[in-house]
Scaffold this motif. Structure first.
Motif, PDB file in Angstrom:
ATOM      1  N   ASN A   1       0.823  -1.216   0.000  1.00 57.58           N
ATOM      2  CA  ASN A   1       0.000   0.000   0.000  1.00 57.58           C
ATOM      3  C   ASN A   1       0.853   1.262   0.000  1.00 57.58           C
ATOM      4  OD1 ASN A   1      -2.424  -1.366  -0.030  1.00 57.58           O
ATOM      5  ND2 ASN A   1      -2.670  -1.366   2.176  1.00 57.58           N
ATOM      6  N   VAL A   2       1.908   1.261   0.818  1.00 60.29           N
ATOM      7  CA  VAL A   2       2.795   2.430   0.852  1.00 60.29           C
ATOM      8  C   VAL A   2       3.537   2.563  -0.474  1.00 60.29           C
ATOM      9  CG1 VAL A   2       4.800   3.456   1.988  1.00 60.29           C
ATOM     10  CG2 VAL A   2       3.035   2.345   3.354  1.00 60.29           C
TER      11      VAL A   2
ATOM     12  N   ASN B   1       7.227   6.236  -6.288  1.00 60.25           N
ATOM     13  CA  ASN B   1       6.604   5.013  -5.780  1.00 60.25           C
ATOM     14  C   ASN B   1       7.633   3.912  -5.580  1.00 60.25           C
ATOM     15  OD1 ASN B   1       3.851   5.547  -5.395  1.00 60.25           O
ATOM     16  ND2 ASN B   1       3.452   5.443  -7.562  1.00 60.25           N
ATOM     17  N   ALA B   2       8.537   3.765  -6.537  1.00 61.03           N
ATOM     18  CA  ALA B   2       9.565   2.724  -6.437  1.00 61.03           C
ATOM     19  C   ALA B   2      10.485   2.974  -5.240  1.00 61.03           C
ATOM     20  CB  ALA B   2      10.380   2.672  -7.735  1.00 61.03           C
ATOM     21  N   ILE B   3      10.850   4.240  -5.037  1.00 66.47           N
ATOM     22  CA  ILE B   3      11.713   4.582  -3.898  1.00 66.47           C
ATOM     23  C   ILE B   3      11.001   4.281  -2.581  1.00 66.47           C
ATOM     24  CG2 ILE B   3      12.839   6.492  -2.681  1.00 66.47           C
ATOM     25  CD1 ILE B   3      13.381   7.741  -5.436  1.00 66.47           C
TER      26      ILE B   3
ATOM     27  N   LEU C   1       6.489   9.532 -15.112  1.00 63.58           N
ATOM     28  CA  LEU C   1       7.732   8.846 -14.751  1.00 63.58           C
ATOM     29  C   LEU C   1       8.221   9.294 -13.378  1.00 63.58           C
ATOM     30  CD1 LEU C   1      10.000   6.925 -15.543  1.00 63.58           C
ATOM     31  CD2 LEU C   1      11.126   8.832 -16.714  1.00 63.58           C
ATOM     32  N   PHE C   2       8.115  10.575 -13.096  1.00 59.27           N
ATOM     33  CA  PHE C   2       8.466  11.088 -11.772  1.00 59.27           C
ATOM     34  C   PHE C   2       7.622  10.408 -10.691  1.00 59.27           C
ATOM     35  CE2 PHE C   2       6.846  14.086  -8.557  1.00 59.27           C
ATOM     36  CZ  PHE C   2       7.997  14.261  -7.793  1.00 59.27           C
TER      37      PHE C   2
ATOM     38  N   VAL D   1      12.299   1.614   0.259  1.00 57.45           N
ATOM     39  CA  VAL D   1      12.609   2.102   1.606  1.00 57.45           C
ATOM     40  C   VAL D   1      11.745   1.404   2.656  1.00 57.45           C
ATOM     41  CG1 VAL D   1      12.497   4.116   3.121  1.00 57.45           C
ATOM     42  CG2 VAL D   1      13.467   4.337   0.826  1.00 57.45           C
ATOM     43  N   VAL D   2      10.439   1.338   2.406  1.00 57.29           N
ATOM     44  CA  VAL D   2       9.538   0.702   3.380  1.00 57.29           C
ATOM     45  C   VAL D   2       9.839  -0.781   3.502  1.00 57.29           C
ATOM     46  CG1 VAL D   2       7.122   0.173   3.878  1.00 57.29           C
ATOM     47  CG2 VAL D   2       7.743   2.417   3.021  1.00 57.29           C
TER      48      VAL D   2
END
Length: 321
Positions: A246-247, A301-303, A295-296, A307-308
């Motif tokens: 979800n995050v 979202n990928a970062i 793309l931004f 991280v999570v």
């Protein structure tokens, strides 16, 4: 003699690469049905998710349909800088994060609570009835949901405002007041998805060993204590995985319902990155600029997902990878 023995043992324990390759190929042939089974999913993701990545390069070009992707002029980060310097950049970020975080805070715990309550229900008829009633909204079209929300919240004919007036208050213009948009969007989403979200938690709870509860009852634990110390720890890994997912998609909210509920009067709160990309790319034909914004959004979202996931792995030893 000892050295020869060691060499012989080493030769026997480590098979040469050709033998390992033949064993691997033999396993693939023996389990060919499984590979056929996953082939449609593989083809779907390859065709619709990986091949289109070729077009991402138009975010770094001044794309024109007549010149094509390869013939368009390369402009680097021009469109990204234009988006970052625009007056609506922080409004879009604030609205997107505001709605997503609001939805996560309200919507994430409710399926867990409902699943725990249904798991404790002893009357099967009541349990099935509640499940049916709560699951049903998930199968309603987004267009129908948006129409129902607009109809129910109408200041003139809406059922909600009739109830508000019955209590002695003035009717509220829910759909034209920017302050109400986030609440309307989130609560309508909770109504539509909470019942469906309980399925995975109920499936996880079905794996709890009844002997744990029997032992806890013998020790004098009441129902709340058993839920807290047995059921919740058992489904905690599932909760962590779903929270990570979800995050990881917190910036990738679907734009369909927002677009259907959006109007010029609530645009201050309802304009998010997804709807902005749709309007800029498809309605205004700013293909390169819309691709850069999308793309931004995807990179953020990928970062967040990485991280999570790392935080979850270090704190709970449960992660996606």
């Amino acid at each position: 003699m000892g050295l020869q023995t060691k060499k012989l043992v080493s030769h026997q324990t480590s098979a040469p690469p050709p033998i390992l390759k033949r064993k691997k190929n033999r396993k693939i042939l023996q389990n060919w049905q499984l590979y056929i089974f996953i082939l449609p999913a593989f083809l779907y993701f390859f065709i619709f998710h990986y091949i289109p990545l070729y077009g991402v390069q138009i975010a770094f070009k001044d794309f024109t349909p007549t010149a094509g992707i390869t013939g368009s002029e390369w402009v680097g980060f021009k469109h990204f800088i234009r988006f970052f310097d625009s007056y609506y950049f922080w409004d879009l970020i604030r609205n997107t994060l505001g709605i997503s975080v609001y939805e996560l805070i309200v919507g994430f715990p409710l399926p867990i609570i409902l699943a725990l309550l249904l798991n404790e229900a002893k009357d099967n008829f009541f349990k099935r009835s509640v499940q049916t009633v709560t699951y049903a909204p998930h199968f309603i079209s987004v267009v129908v949901i948006a129409g129902m929300v607009i109809a129910f919240l109408s200041p003139v004919t809406g059922v909600i405002n009739h109830f508000v007036q019955f209590l002695g208050f003035e009717p509220i213009a829910f759909m034209t007041d920017p302050a109400w948009f986030k609440t309307v969007y989130v609560l309508s989403g909770v109504w539509q998805s909470t019942g469906w979200g309980t399925i995975i938690y109920l499936a996880a709870l079905s794996g709890v060993d009844p002997q744990h509860h029997e032992a806890a009852i013998v020790e004098g634990a009441n129902r709340l204590q058993r839920i807290w110390h047995i059921n919740i720890p058992f489904i905690f890994p599932t909760m962590v995985i779903l929270l990570i997912m979800n995050v990881g998609s917190i910036m990738a909210m679907g734009f369909e319902k927002i677009l259907l509920l959006q109007n010029p009067l609530n645009l201050e709160s309802s304009n998010v990155i997804a709807t902005f990309v749709y309007k800029a790319g498809l309605l205004d034909a700013q293909y390169s600029f819309a691709s850069a914004v999308g793309l931004f959004n995807a990179v953020i979202n990928a970062i967040l997902l990485i991280v999570v996931n790392q935080i979850a792995r270090k704190t709970s030893e449960t992660s996606l990878w």
